[in-house]
Design an enzyme around this catalytic site. Structure first.
Site, PDB file in Angstrom:
ATOM      1  N   GLY A 130       7.890 -23.421  33.568  1.00  0.00           N
ATOM      2  CA  GLY A 130       8.992 -23.150  32.654  1.00  0.00           C
ATOM      3  C   GLY A 130       9.288 -21.663  32.603  1.00  0.00           C
ATOM      4  CB  ILE A 155      -2.963 -21.257  31.425  1.00  0.00           C
ATOM      5  CG1 ILE A 155      -2.302 -22.500  30.834  1.00  0.00           C
ATOM      6  CG2 ILE A 155      -4.424 -21.157  30.991  1.00  0.00           C
ATOM      7  CD1 ILE A 155      -2.931 -23.811  31.283  1.00  0.00           C
ATOM      8  CB  ALA A 159       2.728  -1.456  28.697  1.00  0.00           C
ATOM      9  CE  LYS A 172       0.968 -24.044  40.401  1.00  0.00           C
ATOM     10  NZ  LYS A 172       1.686 -25.118  39.724  1.00  0.00           N
ATOM     11  CB  VAL A 223      10.254 -16.960  37.092  1.00  0.00           C
ATOM     12  CG1 VAL A 223       9.202 -15.971  36.602  1.00  0.00           C
ATOM     13  CG2 VAL A 223       9.611 -18.324  37.386  1.00  0.00           C
ATOM     14  CD  GLU A 255       6.985 -24.674  43.120  1.00  0.00           C
ATOM     15  OE1 GLU A 255       7.249 -23.714  43.871  1.00  0.00           O
ATOM     16  OE2 GLU A 255       6.699 -24.513  41.924  1.00  0.00           O
TER      17      GLU A 255
HETATM   18  P1  NDP Z   1      14.468 -20.244  41.289  1.00  0.00           P
HETATM   19  O1  NDP Z   1      14.856 -21.081  42.443  1.00  0.00           O
HETATM   20  O2  NDP Z   1      14.953 -20.607  39.946  1.00  0.00           O
HETATM   21  O3  NDP Z   1      14.891 -18.728  41.567  1.00  0.00           O
HETATM   22  C1  NDP Z   1      14.698 -18.112  42.789  1.00  0.00           C
HETATM   23  C2  NDP Z   1      15.495 -16.837  42.809  1.00  0.00           C
HETATM   24  O4  NDP Z   1      15.250 -16.151  44.028  1.00  0.00           O
HETATM   25  C3  NDP Z   1      16.993 -17.064  42.746  1.00  0.00           C
HETATM   26  O5  NDP Z   1      17.594 -16.075  41.946  1.00  0.00           O
HETATM   27  C4  NDP Z   1      17.442 -16.918  44.190  1.00  0.00           C
HETATM   28  O6  NDP Z   1      18.757 -16.424  44.325  1.00  0.00           O
HETATM   29  C5  NDP Z   1      16.483 -15.869  44.676  1.00  0.00           C
HETATM   30  N1  NDP Z   1      16.251 -15.964  46.122  1.00  0.00           N
HETATM   31  C6  NDP Z   1      15.657 -16.955  46.799  1.00  0.00           C
HETATM   32  N2  NDP Z   1      15.633 -16.681  48.112  1.00  0.00           N
HETATM   33  C7  NDP Z   1      16.237 -15.472  48.254  1.00  0.00           C
HETATM   34  C8  NDP Z   1      16.530 -14.656  49.366  1.00  0.00           C
HETATM   35  N3  NDP Z   1      16.199 -15.007  50.605  1.00  0.00           N
HETATM   36  N4  NDP Z   1      17.164 -13.478  49.137  1.00  0.00           N
HETATM   37  C9  NDP Z   1      17.505 -13.105  47.880  1.00  0.00           C
HETATM   38  N5  NDP Z   1      17.233 -13.854  46.792  1.00  0.00           N
HETATM   39  C10 NDP Z   1      16.609 -15.021  46.984  1.00  0.00           C
HETATM   40  O7  NDP Z   1      12.857 -20.176  41.324  1.00  0.00           O
HETATM   41  P2  NDP Z   1      11.882 -19.973  40.100  1.00  0.00           P
HETATM   42  O8  NDP Z   1      12.324 -18.849  39.278  1.00  0.00           O
HETATM   43  O9  NDP Z   1      11.635 -21.280  39.464  1.00  0.00           O
HETATM   44  O10 NDP Z   1      10.517 -19.625  40.879  1.00  0.00           O
HETATM   45  C11 NDP Z   1      10.312 -18.346  41.431  1.00  0.00           C
HETATM   46  C12 NDP Z   1       8.867 -18.253  41.911  1.00  0.00           C
HETATM   47  O11 NDP Z   1       7.992 -18.460  40.799  1.00  0.00           O
HETATM   48  C13 NDP Z   1       8.470 -19.292  42.951  1.00  0.00           C
HETATM   49  O12 NDP Z   1       7.511 -18.732  43.812  1.00  0.00           O
HETATM   50  C14 NDP Z   1       7.814 -20.377  42.107  1.00  0.00           C
HETATM   51  O13 NDP Z   1       6.881 -21.143  42.827  1.00  0.00           O
HETATM   52  C15 NDP Z   1       7.107 -19.535  41.067  1.00  0.00           C
HETATM   53  N6  NDP Z   1       6.813 -20.202  39.821  1.00  0.00           N
HETATM   54  C16 NDP Z   1       7.788 -20.888  39.171  1.00  0.00           C
HETATM   55  C17 NDP Z   1       7.499 -21.503  37.959  1.00  0.00           C
HETATM   56  C18 NDP Z   1       8.530 -22.265  37.213  1.00  0.00           C
HETATM   57  O14 NDP Z   1       8.179 -22.899  36.199  1.00  0.00           O
HETATM   58  N7  NDP Z   1       9.792 -22.275  37.631  1.00  0.00           N
HETATM   59  C19 NDP Z   1       6.164 -21.426  37.368  1.00  0.00           C
HETATM   60  C20 NDP Z   1       5.223 -20.623  38.129  1.00  0.00           C
HETATM   61  C21 NDP Z   1       5.536 -20.044  39.316  1.00  0.00           C
HETATM   62  P3  NDP Z   1      20.039 -17.318  43.906  1.00  0.00           P
HETATM   63  O15 NDP Z   1      19.917 -17.457  42.415  1.00  0.00           O
HETATM   64  O16 NDP Z   1      21.202 -16.522  44.303  1.00  0.00           O
HETATM   65  O17 NDP Z   1      19.862 -18.611  44.620  1.00  0.00           O
HETATM   66  N1  HSE Z   2       6.456 -26.511  40.170  1.00  0.00           N
HETATM   67  C1  HSE Z   2       5.334 -25.957  39.470  1.00  0.00           C
HETATM   68  C2  HSE Z   2       4.808 -26.978  38.494  1.00  0.00           C
HETATM   69  C3  HSE Z   2       5.762 -24.710  38.744  1.00  0.00           C
HETATM   70  O1  HSE Z   2       5.508 -27.935  38.194  1.00  0.00           O
HETATM   71  O2  HSE Z   2       3.676 -26.825  38.050  1.00  0.00           O
HETATM   72  C4  HSE Z   2       4.602 -23.975  38.119  1.00  0.00           C
HETATM   73  O3  HSE Z   2       3.775 -23.422  39.085  1.00  0.00           O
END
Ligand code: NDP
Ligand code: HSE
Length: 434
Positions: A299, A133, A33, A202, A14, A187
């Site tokens: 995504g 969405i 904005a 959700k 993200v 996840e």
């Molecule tokens: P990722 O695993 O791709 O990224 C997580 C990031 O957080 C990484 O950069 C990681 O660091 C960092 N991180 C995790 N734990 C720590 C910590 N303790 N201290 C410092 N940094 C930390 O996750 P996503 O980007 O996919 O998801 C992020 C959030 O968004 C989650 O809550 C997810 O449920 C939500 N989300 C994701 C969607 C998706 O499609 N991916 C859609 C909607 C919501 P490092 O890179 O060094 O490991």
């Molecule tokens: N893991 C979640 C999904 C990410 O597949 O819908 C979006 O919330």
């Protein structure tokens, strides 16, 4: 005007999406904005990475949380800890928060919103439900004149991607899940996706903003998709249904049904044809009728789209009187209702049953006798011979009945000793006026 300074907690799928969209469309977003959005830095665990947008990375979240120049913290690291601690620290330091973390909001949202309210700050969470969405905005603002009667959503993209690939290409469950992980949809613990926990997070959020109730994740009934077989997909198809993993919230006279489970939906419904990573949420309001929202449920950039929309909302109201803001859970915080959540025994729905029974005289009669004694009426039925010839698959759909009666009937049928395996049960929803 000076840019608004933003700190990111997390820079994964993200986070990279946010940087990419701001890099490409920052000027256009600033026109909306009123100020430019500037990422000051991002906190990660591991600094050694590809960093095409040259974001300043740190492993010390305090550098962002305690930076007086930063007005908004975006939490996109996921999980409960340290995310909750960091959000609390951000709010205590007077910073607004935007988060995509549905697990955190569903479980700790009541506390987080209370603190935000005390601090006169915003916590925005559009990306927490259905990726790109804008369903939070639709329910919270666009449908504000409606009494929401029910909502039903395909709200886990990974699960929908797996079911679609299994049905359309006959692909193996584990292989499709691995692909969803590689694409950044799943996840951190993919069990959250396939066991229905992510959808339940959700649904908890959607139900709160639809009905004006506190977040109550622990009361959601949850079933995942791991027990769905290719046969079920095929038999459902023969009966005129598609199988989808749905989150359902319904307002009934005696309380609210909150449930996540695989569901047979008539093929003619639009939502039954939502495939792949796409999500869709059908909301039934008393004034507007049914409203269907469709789009990418996960995504990098679709989720960034929702996060940045929240940032724009926050920036637009930075100097506004806090009493004019949209309440976190759509209803005024002191006007939330304690309407009860119904137990699964109390829900009423129709059912699909598949049982592998001995192929001998009297077996079907015994099964239908038990169903009838429990007031269960069969709607459609078919029998398929098994390869061995000694047993047969009996597949049926029933009319609507209370879940408690259905579970009693299943226990009684399974105790007849005529089945080779446990009965497969999948609930059916017409999703029309129900
Ligand atoms: P990722 O695993 O791709 O990224 C997580 C990031 O957080 C990484 O950069 C990681 O660091 C960092 N991180 C995790 N734990 C720590 C910590 N303790 N201290 C410092 N940094 C930390 O996750 P996503 O980007 O996919 O998801 C992020 C959030 O968004 C989650 O809550 C997810 O449920 C939500 N989300 C994701 C969607 C998706 O499609 N991916 C859609 C909607 C919501 P490092 O890179 O060094 O490991
Ligand atoms: N893991 C979640 C999904 C990410 O597949 O819908 C979006 O919330």
């Amino acid at each position: 005007m000076k840019p608004v300074k933003i700190g990111l907690l997390g820079f994964g799928t993200v986070g990279n999406g946010i940087a990419s969209v701001l890099n490409r469309s920052g000027d256009e977003i600033a026109r909306r904005a009123g100020r430019k959005l500037e990422i000051v830095g991002a906190c990660v665990r591991n600094l050694d990475r590809n960093n095409p947008y040259n974001i300043a990375l740190t492993t010390d979240a305090n550098l962002l949380l305690d930076n007086p120049e930063i007005e908004i913290i975006v939490e996109i690291m996921g999980g409960h800890n340290p995310a909750k601690k960091y959000i609390t620290q951000a709010l205590n330091n007077g910073k607004h928060v935007v988060t995509a973390n549905k697990a955190l909001i569903a479980v700790h949202g009541n506390d987080i919103f209370k603190l935000a309210q005390e601090q006169d700050l915003m916590v925005a969470f559009e990306a927490a439900v259905a990726g790109g969405i804008p369903i939070i905005k639709i329910i919270r603002e666009g449908l504000a004149s409606n009494q929401i009667e029910w909502l039903a959503g395909i709200i886990n993209g990974t699960g929908n991607f797996i079911l679609t690939e299994m049905k359309e290409k006959g692909r193996d469950f584990a292989e499709v899940l691995a692909q969803a992980q590689a694409l950044g949809y799943a996840e951190a613990d993919p069990a959250f996706d396939v066991e229905g926990i992510d959808a339940a997070h959700k649904l908890t959020i959607l139900a709160s903003i639809a009905f004006g109730i506190p977040l109550q994740f622990d009361k959601v009934y949850i079933e995942g998709i791991t027990k769905i077989t290719r046969e079920d997909v095929q038999y459902a198809d023969e009966f005129g249904y598609n199988i989808k993993h749905l989150g359902l919230a319904k307002r009934k006279q005696s309380g609210i049904e909150l449930r996540v489970h695989p569901t047979l939906i008539p093929k003619k419904r639009l939502i039954a044809n939502v495939n792949g990573i796409m999500n869709a949420i059908l909301v039934k309001g008393d004034a507007v009728g049914p409203v269907l929202s469709y789009g990418a449920g996960a995504g990098s950039e679709p989720t960034a789209s929702a996060v940045i929309a929240d940032l724009v909302d926050v920036v637009r109201t930075l100097n506004a009187d806090s009493s004019n803001r949209v309440p976190h859970l759509a209803f005024q915080a002191d006007r939330l209702s304690n309407f009860p959540i119904l137990s699964q025994d109390e829900i009423k729905t129709a059912y699909y049953l598949r049982m592998q029974a001995l192929d001998k005289p009297g077996v079907l009669a015994e099964i239908t006798r038990i169903l009838s004694q429990n007031n269960i009426s069969i709607e459609q039925m078919m029998q398929k011979k098994s390869n061995s010839g000694e047993s047969a698959q009996i597949i049926m759909t029933t009319h609507r009945v209370k879940e408690q009666l259905m579970q009693t009937a299943i226990t009684e049928i399974e105790s007849l000793n005529v089945l080779n395996q446990k009965i497969a049960l999948i609930r059916i929803e017409s999703l029309w006026g129900s």
